[in-house]
Design a protein around this motif. Sequence first.
Motif, PDB file in Angstrom:
ATOM      1  N   LEU A  20      -4.956  -4.604  10.614  1.00 26.62           N
ATOM      2  CA  LEU A  20      -3.734  -3.933  10.207  1.00 26.62           C
ATOM      3  C   LEU A  20      -3.312  -4.420   8.824  1.00 26.62           C
ATOM      4  N   SER A  21      -2.745  -3.504   8.054  1.00 26.57           N
ATOM      5  CA  SER A  21      -2.212  -3.843   6.742  1.00 26.57           C
ATOM      6  C   SER A  21      -0.772  -3.363   6.649  1.00 26.57           C
ATOM      7  N   CYS A  22       0.009  -4.068   5.873  1.00 30.92           N
ATOM      8  CA  CYS A  22       1.397  -3.668   5.642  1.00 30.92           C
ATOM      9  C   CYS A  22       1.738  -3.978   4.196  1.00 30.92           C
ATOM     10  N   ALA A  23       1.994  -2.913   3.442  1.00 29.32           N
ATOM     11  CA  ALA A  23       2.322  -3.052   2.032  1.00 29.32           C
ATOM     12  C   ALA A  23       3.818  -2.835   1.832  1.00 29.32           C
ATOM     13  N   ALA A  24       4.449  -3.783   1.182  1.00 29.00           N
ATOM     14  CA  ALA A  24       5.885  -3.695   0.908  1.00 29.00           C
ATOM     15  C   ALA A  24       6.102  -3.283  -0.541  1.00 29.00           C
ATOM     16  N   SER A  25       6.981  -2.326  -0.748  1.00 31.93           N
ATOM     17  CA  SER A  25       7.309  -1.890  -2.094  1.00 31.93           C
ATOM     18  C   SER A  25       8.818  -1.897  -2.271  1.00 31.93           C
ATOM     19  N   GLY A  26       9.242  -1.969  -3.531  1.00 36.95           N
ATOM     20  CA  GLY A  26      10.663  -2.023  -3.811  1.00 36.95           C
ATOM     21  C   GLY A  26      11.094  -3.438  -4.131  1.00 36.95           C
ATOM     22  N   TYR A  27      12.296  -3.547  -4.642  1.00 43.41           N
ATOM     23  CA  TYR A  27      12.788  -4.853  -5.063  1.00 43.41           C
ATOM     24  C   TYR A  27      13.296  -5.665  -3.867  1.00 43.41           C
ATOM     25  N   ASN A  73       0.289 -12.276  -1.808  1.00 44.01           N
ATOM     26  CA  ASN A  73       1.639 -12.299  -2.375  1.00 44.01           C
ATOM     27  C   ASN A  73       1.745 -11.438  -3.625  1.00 44.01           C
ATOM     28  N   ALA A  74       0.677 -11.354  -4.372  1.00 48.43           N
ATOM     29  CA  ALA A  74       0.705 -10.542  -5.591  1.00 48.43           C
ATOM     30  C   ALA A  74       0.912  -9.064  -5.266  1.00 48.43           C
ATOM     31  N   LYS A  75       0.451  -8.657  -4.104  1.00 52.49           N
ATOM     32  CA  LYS A  75       0.562  -7.260  -3.692  1.00 52.49           C
ATOM     33  C   LYS A  75       1.660  -7.050  -2.655  1.00 52.49           C
TER      34      LYS A  75
END
Length: 115
Positions: A20-27, A73-75
């Motif tokens: 599973l992957s979870c990408a977080a976007s936004g400030y 952490n970079a992504k």
Amino acid sequence: QVQLVESGGGLVQPGGSLRLSCAASGYMLSINAMGWYRQAPGKERELVAVSISSGSTNYADSVKGRFTISRDNAKNTVYLQMNSLKPEDTAVYYCYVRSTITTYWGKGTLVTVSS
């Protein structure tokens, strides 16, 4: 606006693997932890694994030795490698990100372990 997008769920046979992957976007302010919960039908949501920003990880007893949490952490991305899956692992898996101010949640991804 913060968004968490999970991917990687699906149908797998007992003994199989999924990632599973979870990408977080936004400030977001400082991230303290990233992790995964799951909720099986008729059961309460339970913590599966968490990665603390200090570097430590914690796992539910039921998944120790089979699941591995990691993060980029970079992504702003957290992963859950699930091996030796069992039918009792069937659930909707939710990722979360705990920042200094609040906790953000993904919408969930369904994992079904069945022959």
